[in-house]
Design a protein around this motif. Structure first.
Motif, mmCIF file in Angstrom:
data_model
loop_
_atom_site.group_PDB
_atom_site.id
_atom_site.type_symbol
_atom_site.label_atom_id
_atom_site.label_comp_id
_atom_site.label_asym_id
_atom_site.label_seq_id
_atom_site.Cartn_x
_atom_site.Cartn_y
_atom_site.Cartn_z
ATOM 1 N N ARG A 135 0.821 -1.208 0.000
ATOM 2 C CA ARG A 135 0.000 0.000 0.000
ATOM 3 C C ARG A 135 0.859 1.264 0.000
ATOM 4 O O ARG A 135 0.504 2.266 -0.637
ATOM 5 C CB ARG A 135 -0.929 -0.002 1.215
ATOM 6 C CG ARG A 135 -2.026 -1.062 1.139
ATOM 7 C CD ARG A 135 -3.016 -0.920 2.271
ATOM 8 N NE ARG A 135 -4.088 -1.905 2.184
ATOM 9 C CZ ARG A 135 -5.143 -1.917 2.990
ATOM 10 N NH1 ARG A 135 -5.264 -0.992 3.933
ATOM 11 N NH2 ARG A 135 -6.073 -2.841 2.845
ATOM 12 N N ILE A 136 1.981 1.215 0.697
ATOM 13 C CA ILE A 136 2.889 2.372 0.669
ATOM 14 C C ILE A 136 3.425 2.593 -0.732
ATOM 15 O O ILE A 136 3.477 3.721 -1.231
ATOM 16 C CB ILE A 136 4.044 2.166 1.670
ATOM 17 C CG1 ILE A 136 3.519 2.209 3.108
ATOM 18 C CG2 ILE A 136 5.132 3.226 1.477
ATOM 19 C CD1 ILE A 136 4.547 1.820 4.144
ATOM 20 N N LEU B 141 24.161 4.456 -0.730
ATOM 21 C CA LEU B 141 23.596 4.855 -2.020
ATOM 22 C C LEU B 141 22.117 5.199 -1.880
ATOM 23 O O LEU B 141 21.635 6.171 -2.471
ATOM 24 C CB LEU B 141 23.789 3.739 -3.037
ATOM 25 C CG LEU B 141 25.220 3.461 -3.484
ATOM 26 C CD1 LEU B 141 25.269 2.240 -4.404
ATOM 27 C CD2 LEU B 141 25.813 4.675 -4.186
ATOM 28 N N LEU B 142 21.396 4.410 -1.095
ATOM 29 C CA LEU B 142 19.982 4.700 -0.860
ATOM 30 C C LEU B 142 19.821 6.037 -0.157
ATOM 31 O O LEU B 142 18.944 6.840 -0.531
ATOM 32 C CB LEU B 142 19.372 3.579 -0.019
ATOM 33 C CG LEU B 142 17.929 3.787 0.450
ATOM 34 C CD1 LEU B 142 16.981 3.903 -0.736
ATOM 35 C CD2 LEU B 142 17.510 2.653 1.381
ATOM 36 N N LEU B 143 20.651 6.294 0.828
ATOM 37 C CA LEU B 143 20.579 7.570 1.539
ATOM 38 C C LEU B 143 20.851 8.740 0.603
ATOM 39 O O LEU B 143 20.142 9.761 0.638
ATOM 40 C CB LEU B 143 21.581 7.563 2.696
ATOM 41 C CG LEU B 143 21.687 8.869 3.497
ATOM 42 C CD1 LEU B 143 20.353 9.228 4.129
ATOM 43 C CD2 LEU B 143 22.781 8.744 4.557
ATOM 44 N N ALA B 144 21.860 8.601 -0.257
ATOM 45 C CA ALA B 144 22.169 9.667 -1.213
ATOM 46 C C ALA B 144 20.991 9.910 -2.148
ATOM 47 O O ALA B 144 20.642 11.058 -2.459
ATOM 48 C CB ALA B 144 23.426 9.305 -2.008
ATOM 49 N N PHE B 145 20.371 8.841 -2.610
ATOM 50 C CA PHE B 145 19.200 8.983 -3.494
ATOM 51 C C PHE B 145 18.071 9.721 -2.792
ATOM 52 O O PHE B 145 17.444 10.621 -3.369
ATOM 53 C CB PHE B 145 18.738 7.592 -3.935
ATOM 54 C CG PHE B 145 17.436 7.604 -4.679
ATOM 55 C CD1 PHE B 145 17.388 7.939 -6.025
ATOM 56 C CD2 PHE B 145 16.251 7.286 -4.034
ATOM 57 C CE1 PHE B 145 16.184 7.954 -6.704
ATOM 58 C CE2 PHE B 145 15.043 7.297 -4.707
ATOM 59 C CZ PHE B 145 15.011 7.637 -6.047
ATOM 60 N N LEU B 146 17.808 9.360 -1.535
ATOM 61 C CA LEU B 146 16.715 10.005 -0.806
ATOM 62 C C LEU B 146 17.008 11.485 -0.576
ATOM 63 O O LEU B 146 16.105 12.322 -0.646
ATOM 64 C CB LEU B 146 16.509 9.300 0.534
ATOM 65 C CG LEU B 146 15.985 7.865 0.453
ATOM 66 C CD1 LEU B 146 16.019 7.206 1.824
ATOM 67 C CD2 LEU B 146 14.577 7.824 -0.128
ATOM 68 N N TRP C 17 12.275 0.062 4.208
ATOM 69 C CA TRP C 17 11.164 0.059 3.247
ATOM 70 C C TRP C 17 11.375 1.024 2.081
ATOM 71 O O TRP C 17 10.899 0.738 0.975
ATOM 72 C CB TRP C 17 9.840 0.338 3.973
ATOM 73 C CG TRP C 17 9.584 1.773 4.281
ATOM 74 C CD1 TRP C 17 8.991 2.694 3.472
ATOM 75 C CD2 TRP C 17 9.936 2.466 5.475
ATOM 76 N NE1 TRP C 17 8.945 3.912 4.096
ATOM 77 C CE2 TRP C 17 9.522 3.797 5.331
ATOM 78 C CE3 TRP C 17 10.555 2.088 6.670
ATOM 79 C CZ2 TRP C 17 9.705 4.754 6.324
ATOM 80 C CZ3 TRP C 17 10.725 3.035 7.663
ATOM 81 C CH2 TRP C 17 10.308 4.349 7.480
ATOM 82 N N PRO C 18 12.080 2.156 2.231
ATOM 83 C CA PRO C 18 12.309 2.996 1.040
ATOM 84 C C PRO C 18 13.078 2.268 -0.056
ATOM 85 O O PRO C 18 12.912 2.575 -1.245
ATOM 86 C CB PRO C 18 13.110 4.189 1.587
ATOM 87 C CG PRO C 18 12.763 4.243 3.041
ATOM 88 C CD PRO C 18 12.604 2.807 3.454
#
Length: 428
Positions: free
Chosen positions: A150-151, A345-350, A386-387
């Motif tokens: 749902r998210i 990498l995820l943190l940089a993208f966010l 979850w992101p």
């Protein structure tokens, strides 16, 4: 089960960077759906099939990888899930934190009480402890899968992103821990609905669920910080709607509540997630005189002493590649290094996308995991990011090759890690 659905004839597929990126105020109605939707049932069917895969792996592991090479009778299949941290949760649920009086003991106070409390409650109806633990994870995992889907659908409604996000999580390399009697599934069963409620600006519900997450893991405090940032963005973000939004969809969006009293009331609820942690610290202080006994237990048992991030990286690299560890442990250190790179990498993208609430959650998680003597369980913690799963799902909708590449890459890793854990070896 197909991993993608054909686009609706009344809606063109969403492609490219020009797709509208939703802001926190672009959410469905405040009223939660009263029952499961068809999309939810699809996710639950997918969840059921992945559970069948886990149990098939468990059965094969007991026959093909016995503890003794010349065994004629396989171990009970339930023994596949009775390893490592499960023992700590079982001991706490059965005997409490300090059965022999205050003292270091086996460092079980390092684990928050949420899962042991639920496990003890379920044990009232299910006498077998392992079955009770597996049942908790089974139900909690189903809740988490639906909430994650749902998210993801909030980002690309009607695209099938929700089903993909659930699939990517459920077949991820460390997904076996969602099936075992570990805390990840229960944490997600609180954390993901909390995030979904917050996106709908239902702050009391979000805070109460986040409090449940905090009883399970210290990561609940990181979630609470992300909720605070999300709340602040709802006060400052101007609502903008996609150009293709229908009149019905516009009326379904929640209205901004600009009253100062209501904002203060919503803000007050955000203190709830911190209360379980304070109560646990108070309990530890009463039993040991040390409110941070959980932290010191982690330092004694798992070398989670504070070190600078670059020192932690260097030590982990040393353990992974300098032949100081047995190959099985070295491989897990390698996996933790890779997971840390993925997290950065995820943190940089966010940050680039200005997804500040999610960035705060990931940043705090990486800081906690990346400032120990060495990395430990970083790969396993990806289950809680979850992101990552939402981002992969959205990317795979826009680039169809992503889903195929992901599944081909993680399938052998997931199987290998599941066998490693079920055969009693260290798996992170």
């Amino acid at each position: 089960m197909p991993i993608s659905a054909p686009p609706s004839p009344r809606r063109a597929p969403v492609r490219g960077a020009s797709a509208v990126r939703p802001v926190p105020s672009e959410v469905p109605s405040r009223a939660a759906p009263p029952r499961l939707r068809p999309a939810d049932r699809e996710v639950l069917w997918l969840y059921l099939m992945t559970r069948v895969a886990v149990w098939t792996t468990a059965y094969c592991t007991r026959w093909l990888f016995p503890a003794s090479g010349d065994a004629r009778v396989p171990a009970p299949v339930l023994s596949s899930f009775e390893h490592w941290d499960w023992g700590h949760f079982l001991n706490i649920a059965r005997d409490g934190y300090f059965p022999g009086g205050p003292g270091p003991g086996d460092n079980r106070e390092a684990f928050f009480p949420g899962l042991p409390l639920v496990l003890r409650a379920v044990h009232v109806l299910v006498p077998h402890w392992t079955v009770a633990g597996l049942l908790v994870s089974l139900v909690a995992g189903a809740v988490a899968a639906v909430a994650l889907a749902r998210i993801a659908e909030l980002h690309l409604p009607g695209s099938g992103a929700g089903r993909r996000a659930a699939l990517f999580l459920l077949v991820s390399p460390c997904a076996v821990f969602l099936a075992a009697g570990y805390s990840e599934a229960l944490f997600l069963a609180f954390a993901l609905p909390a995030w979904l409620a917050a996106r709908r600006q239902r702050w009391l519900l979000a805070s109460a669920l986040a409090a449940g997450a905090t009883t399970v893991r210290i990561s609940g405090l990181f979630l609470a910080a992300a909720l605070v940032v999300l709340f602040l963005t709802t006060l400052t973000t101007r609502t903008t709607l996609p150009t293709r939004t229908t009149k019905a969809a516009r009326t379904a969006l929640p209205t901004r509540r600009d009253g100062g009293a209501s904002r203060k009331r919503d803000a007050a609820w955000l203190v709830l997630p911190g209360l379980p942690a304070l109560l646990y610290f108070w309990y530890l202080y009463g039993r040991t005189g040390d409110p941070m006994a959980w932290k010191h237990a982690q330092e004694r048992g798992w070398y989670r002493h504070f070190r600078a991030p670059w020192e932690a990286w260097s030590q982990t690299w040393h353990e992974a590649f300098d032949r100081t560890q047995a190959t099985g442990y070295a491989a897990q250190f390698q996996a933790d290094l890779l997971a840390m790179v993925l997290g950065l990498l995820l943190l940089a993208f966010l940050v680039v996308r200005r997804r500040w609430p999610e960035a705060v959650y990931i940043a705090l998680t990486l800081w906690a995991l990346g400032t120990s003597y060495w990395y430990m369980s970083v790969a396993r913690s990806t289950l809680l990011w979850w992101p990552l799963w939402v981002g992969l799902a959205v990317w795979s909708v826009r680039r169809r090759w992503v889903a195929i590449a992901y599944l081909c890459l993680v399938a052998p890793l997931s199987t290998a890690l599941a066998i490693t854990f079920m055969s009693g070896r260290w798996a992170g």
